[in-house]
Scaffold this motif. Structure first.
Motif, PDB file in Angstrom:
ATOM      1  N   ALA A  80       9.858 -13.262   0.808  1.00  0.00           N
ATOM      2  CA  ALA A  80      10.395 -14.464   0.170  1.00  0.00           C
ATOM      3  C   ALA A  80      11.610 -14.176  -0.715  1.00  0.00           C
ATOM      4  O   ALA A  80      12.190 -15.109  -1.268  1.00  0.00           O
ATOM      5  N   GLY A  81      11.961 -12.917  -0.871  1.00  0.00           N
ATOM      6  CA  GLY A  81      13.124 -12.572  -1.679  1.00  0.00           C
ATOM      7  C   GLY A  81      12.878 -12.633  -3.172  1.00  0.00           C
ATOM      8  O   GLY A  81      13.812 -12.834  -3.956  1.00  0.00           O
ATOM      9  N   VAL A  82      11.615 -12.435  -3.608  1.00  0.00           N
ATOM     10  CA  VAL A  82      11.324 -12.411  -5.045  1.00  0.00           C
ATOM     11  C   VAL A  82      12.093 -11.260  -5.687  1.00  0.00           C
ATOM     12  O   VAL A  82      12.085 -10.136  -5.162  1.00  0.00           O
ATOM     13  N   PRO A  83      12.770 -11.500  -6.798  1.00  0.00           N
ATOM     14  CA  PRO A  83      13.603 -10.461  -7.405  1.00  0.00           C
ATOM     15  C   PRO A  83      12.842  -9.170  -7.683  1.00  0.00           C
ATOM     16  O   PRO A  83      11.751  -9.180  -8.273  1.00  0.00           O
ATOM     17  N   GLY A  84      13.426  -8.065  -7.229  1.00  0.00           N
ATOM     18  CA  GLY A  84      12.899  -6.746  -7.521  1.00  0.00           C
ATOM     19  C   GLY A  84      11.859  -6.232  -6.558  1.00  0.00           C
ATOM     20  O   GLY A  84      11.416  -5.082  -6.688  1.00  0.00           O
ATOM     21  N   VAL A  85      11.425  -7.028  -5.573  1.00  0.00           N
ATOM     22  CA  VAL A  85      10.349  -6.611  -4.669  1.00  0.00           C
ATOM     23  C   VAL A  85      10.922  -6.393  -3.266  1.00  0.00           C
ATOM     24  O   VAL A  85      11.529  -7.299  -2.694  1.00  0.00           O
ATOM     25  N   VAL A  86      10.705  -5.189  -2.734  1.00  0.00           N
ATOM     26  CA  VAL A  86      11.159  -4.870  -1.375  1.00  0.00           C
ATOM     27  C   VAL A  86      10.051  -4.084  -0.674  1.00  0.00           C
ATOM     28  O   VAL A  86       9.189  -3.497  -1.320  1.00  0.00           O
ATOM     29  N   MET A  87      10.093  -4.077   0.650  1.00  0.00           N
ATOM     30  CA  MET A  87       9.251  -3.164   1.419  1.00  0.00           C
ATOM     31  C   MET A  87      10.061  -1.898   1.669  1.00  0.00           C
ATOM     32  O   MET A  87      11.194  -1.965   2.143  1.00  0.00           O
ATOM     33  N   ARG A  88       9.456  -0.757   1.335  1.00  0.00           N
ATOM     34  CA  ARG A  88      10.182   0.515   1.388  1.00  0.00           C
ATOM     35  C   ARG A  88       9.538   1.454   2.404  1.00  0.00           C
ATOM     36  O   ARG A  88       8.355   1.781   2.313  1.00  0.00           O
ATOM     37  N   GLU A  89      10.301   1.841   3.411  1.00  0.00           N
ATOM     38  CA  GLU A  89       9.827   2.871   4.335  1.00  0.00           C
ATOM     39  C   GLU A  89       9.522   4.139   3.548  1.00  0.00           C
ATOM     40  O   GLU A  89      10.264   4.515   2.636  1.00  0.00           O
ATOM     41  N   SER A  90       8.402   4.795   3.905  1.00  0.00           N
ATOM     42  CA  SER A  90       7.901   5.895   3.096  1.00  0.00           C
ATOM     43  C   SER A  90       7.445   7.050   3.982  1.00  0.00           C
ATOM     44  O   SER A  90       7.024   6.853   5.125  1.00  0.00           O
ATOM     45  N   LEU A  91       7.511   8.251   3.397  1.00  0.00           N
ATOM     46  CA  LEU A  91       7.082   9.471   4.064  1.00  0.00           C
ATOM     47  C   LEU A  91       6.268  10.294   3.086  1.00  0.00           C
ATOM     48  O   LEU A  91       6.766  10.667   2.016  1.00  0.00           O
ATOM     49  N   ALA A  92       4.996  10.536   3.424  1.00  0.00           N
ATOM     50  CA  ALA A  92       4.151  11.435   2.629  1.00  0.00           C
ATOM     51  C   ALA A  92       4.084  12.773   3.361  1.00  0.00           C
ATOM     52  O   ALA A  92       3.774  12.823   4.560  1.00  0.00           O
ATOM     53  N   LEU A  93       4.371  13.849   2.632  1.00  0.00           N
ATOM     54  CA  LEU A  93       4.471  15.183   3.217  1.00  0.00           C
ATOM     55  C   LEU A  93       3.203  15.993   2.951  1.00  0.00           C
ATOM     56  O   LEU A  93       2.577  15.872   1.893  1.00  0.00           O
ATOM     57  N   TYR A  94       2.870  16.847   3.932  1.00  0.00           N
ATOM     58  CA  TYR A  94       1.671  17.688   3.831  1.00  0.00           C
ATOM     59  C   TYR A  94       1.982  19.074   4.386  1.00  0.00           C
ATOM     60  O   TYR A  94       2.767  19.226   5.318  1.00  0.00           O
ATOM     61  N   ARG A  95       1.288  20.073   3.843  1.00  0.00           N
ATOM     62  CA  ARG A  95       1.457  21.446   4.296  1.00  0.00           C
ATOM     63  C   ARG A  95       0.449  21.836   5.381  1.00  0.00           C
ATOM     64  O   ARG A  95       0.598  22.862   6.028  1.00  0.00           O
ATOM     65  N   SER A  96      -0.589  21.031   5.527  1.00  0.00           N
ATOM     66  CA  SER A  96      -1.532  21.194   6.627  1.00  0.00           C
ATOM     67  C   SER A  96      -1.805  19.809   7.195  1.00  0.00           C
ATOM     68  O   SER A  96      -1.536  18.789   6.555  1.00  0.00           O
ATOM     69  N   GLU A  97      -2.356  19.774   8.405  1.00  0.00           N
ATOM     70  CA  GLU A  97      -2.532  18.483   9.071  1.00  0.00           C
ATOM     71  C   GLU A  97      -3.455  17.591   8.252  1.00  0.00           C
ATOM     72  O   GLU A  97      -4.594  17.965   7.954  1.00  0.00           O
ATOM     73  N   PRO A  98      -3.003  16.396   7.869  1.00  0.00           N
ATOM     74  CA  PRO A  98      -3.811  15.551   6.980  1.00  0.00           C
ATOM     75  C   PRO A  98      -4.845  14.735   7.739  1.00  0.00           C
ATOM     76  O   PRO A  98      -4.658  14.373   8.910  1.00  0.00           O
ATOM     77  N   GLU A  99      -5.956  14.426   7.042  1.00  0.00           N
ATOM     78  CA  GLU A  99      -6.869  13.415   7.528  1.00  0.00           C
ATOM     79  C   GLU A  99      -6.277  12.051   7.192  1.00  0.00           C
ATOM     80  O   GLU A  99      -5.343  11.933   6.406  1.00  0.00           O
ATOM     81  N   GLU A 100      -6.841  11.012   7.790  1.00  0.00           N
ATOM     82  CA  GLU A 100      -6.372   9.677   7.459  1.00  0.00           C
ATOM     83  C   GLU A 100      -6.668   9.391   5.995  1.00  0.00           C
ATOM     84  O   GLU A 100      -7.792   9.585   5.540  1.00  0.00           O
ATOM     85  N   PRO A 101      -5.674   8.956   5.212  1.00  0.00           N
ATOM     86  CA  PRO A 101      -5.920   8.686   3.786  1.00  0.00           C
ATOM     87  C   PRO A 101      -6.961   7.603   3.586  1.00  0.00           C
ATOM     88  O   PRO A 101      -7.090   6.677   4.395  1.00  0.00           O
ATOM     89  N   TRP A 102      -7.714   7.699   2.498  1.00  0.00           N
ATOM     90  CA  TRP A 102      -8.774   6.722   2.228  1.00  0.00           C
ATOM     91  C   TRP A 102      -8.223   5.323   2.022  1.00  0.00           C
ATOM     92  O   TRP A 102      -8.938   4.338   2.205  1.00  0.00           O
ATOM     93  N   TRP A 103      -6.914   5.225   1.659  1.00  0.00           N
ATOM     94  CA  TRP A 103      -6.306   3.925   1.407  1.00  0.00           C
ATOM     95  C   TRP A 103      -5.619   3.345   2.643  1.00  0.00           C
ATOM     96  O   TRP A 103      -4.978   2.302   2.571  1.00  0.00           O
ATOM     97  N   ALA A 104      -5.761   4.012   3.792  1.00  0.00           N
ATOM     98  CA  ALA A 104      -4.996   3.627   4.983  1.00  0.00           C
ATOM     99  C   ALA A 104      -5.281   2.196   5.430  1.00  0.00           C
ATOM    100  O   ALA A 104      -4.395   1.519   5.970  1.00  0.00           O
ATOM    101  N   ALA A 105      -6.514   1.706   5.211  1.00  0.00           N
ATOM    102  CA  ALA A 105      -6.859   0.363   5.678  1.00  0.00           C
ATOM    103  C   ALA A 105      -6.056  -0.728   4.993  1.00  0.00           C
ATOM    104  O   ALA A 105      -5.974  -1.851   5.502  1.00  0.00           O
ATOM    105  N   ALA A 106      -5.438  -0.410   3.860  1.00  0.00           N
ATOM    106  CA  ALA A 106      -4.644  -1.411   3.141  1.00  0.00           C
ATOM    107  C   ALA A 106      -3.194  -1.468   3.612  1.00  0.00           C
ATOM    108  O   ALA A 106      -2.447  -2.354   3.211  1.00  0.00           O
ATOM    109  N   VAL A 107      -2.787  -0.519   4.451  1.00  0.00           N
ATOM    110  CA  VAL A 107      -1.374  -0.345   4.808  1.00  0.00           C
ATOM    111  C   VAL A 107      -1.193  -0.591   6.299  1.00  0.00           C
ATOM    112  O   VAL A 107      -1.965  -0.099   7.124  1.00  0.00           O
TER     113      VAL A 107
END
Length: 322
Positions: A80-107
């Motif tokens: 809706a263009g509310v001031p200050g709010v955007v969707m931001r592409e993101s990258l989380a880095l890991y040194r070993s193969e990660p399991e699915e994060p516990w918060w994944a169901a929200a994203v």
């Protein structure tokens, strides 16, 4: 819908938690007065990097529920263009193969990062998009929205919840670290966060490494700058900026985003996140000297991540009062 004088709420606190609660109450027809000992520009929320990401908050099942609902609200605000709010592409880095994060169901759209998306030295990563909120833009907008909907904001120190609640039908308590005094809750502690503000060299991707060997590292691009972090310093009250700590943050952020090499530091920032073992969201019944109190505090580093979901529950509790 603007507030009705027949249902009167006082919200203590003008950070993201207090303001989201105030807006939700106004939407349900409450008359709302916000009290805080500082203007919105003086709150911890104003300093926050403010990217959706559950940090130092529990319990997980409630955090996931609050976080999912907040994600949905902020994503709608971004569209809706509310001031200050955007969707931001993101990258989380890991040194070993990660399991699915516990918060994944929200994203939405979580996927493994491709090799060509990873910086040198990293073999694993996850890609996703989450809301990012520029608090110096968004908090003043929320405060203006409060007034547009008929609410008021008074800047003054609150001596007690009983004093705050005089003449009100309910008190919504969102004072963060102030809960140590106002609610007598010694389990609330500061978790100091140090961040650094630098120019944005054209970045559009948020990058984080929560297990960097030298400390947490994250880079969050905003419209005109980048926020680099950070720390989770338990029970540390000193919010004095530390140039040495800032330099260390820049070094590890350069590891994950090499484009930041030789960046200029615009500002050193330290803020105190209000944390406790679990978020407290519950209603205490009225006493002889005050109306019912709905507590909503202890979000740690997850104020922006949980704010709207918690505010939904606060408003539902308030509606049980009358």
């Amino acid at each position: 819908m603007t507030g009705s004088p027949n249902r009167r709420a006082v919200v203590v606190g003008a950070g993201i938690t207090g303001l989201t609660c105030a807006i939700r109450l106004l939407e349900r027809g409450w008359s709302v007065r916000v009290l805080s000992d500082a203007p919105v520009e003086g709150t911890t929320s104003h300093l926050a990097a403010a990217v959706w990401f559950p940090t130092r908050a529990g319990p997980r099942d409630r955090v996931l529920d609050w976080g999912r609902r907040t994600f949905t609200e902020l994503a709608a605000q971004a569209r809706a263009g509310v001031p200050g709010v955007v969707m931001r592409e993101s990258l989380a880095l890991y040194r070993s193969e990660p399991e699915e994060p516990w918060w994944a169901a929200a994203v939405d759209g979580l996927r493994p990062a491709r090799a060509d998306e990873l910086p040198p030295g990293y073999r694993f990563g996850l890609r996703f998009a989450v809301p990012l909120v520029e608090m110096p833009v968004h908090l003043p907008w929320l405060a203006a929205e409060l007034e547009r909907r008929g609410g008021t904001h008074e800047t003054r120190r609150v001596a007690s919840l009983a004093e705050a609640g005089r003449g009100a039908d309910v008190v919504v308590h969102c004072s963060g670290l102030g809960a140590r005094t106002l609610a007598g809750d010694a389990s609330v502690i500061p978790v100091r966060g140090r961040i650094v503000r630098v120019p944005n060299p054209g970045l559009t991707l948020s990058v984080r490494d929560e297990q960097h060997p030298d400390g947490r590292a994250y880079v969050h691009p905003r419209a005109d700058d980048c926020i680099l972090g950070g720390t989770l310093d338990e029970d540390e009250w000193d919010a004095t900026p530390d140039p040495a700590a800032s330099a260390a943050i820049v070094r590890r952020c350069t590891d994950i985003v090499p484009a930041l090499r030789d960046t200029e530091i615009l500002e050193h920032v330290a803020g105190l996140r209000p944390a406790r073992p679990e978020v407290r969201l519950e209603m205490e019944p009225a006493t002889a000297d005050r109306p019912p109190v709905i507590h909503d505090y202890g979000h740690g580093g997850s104020g922006i991540t949980l704010g709207w979901g918690c505010a939904d529950d606060v408003a539902a509790l308030a509606d049980r009062v009358t």
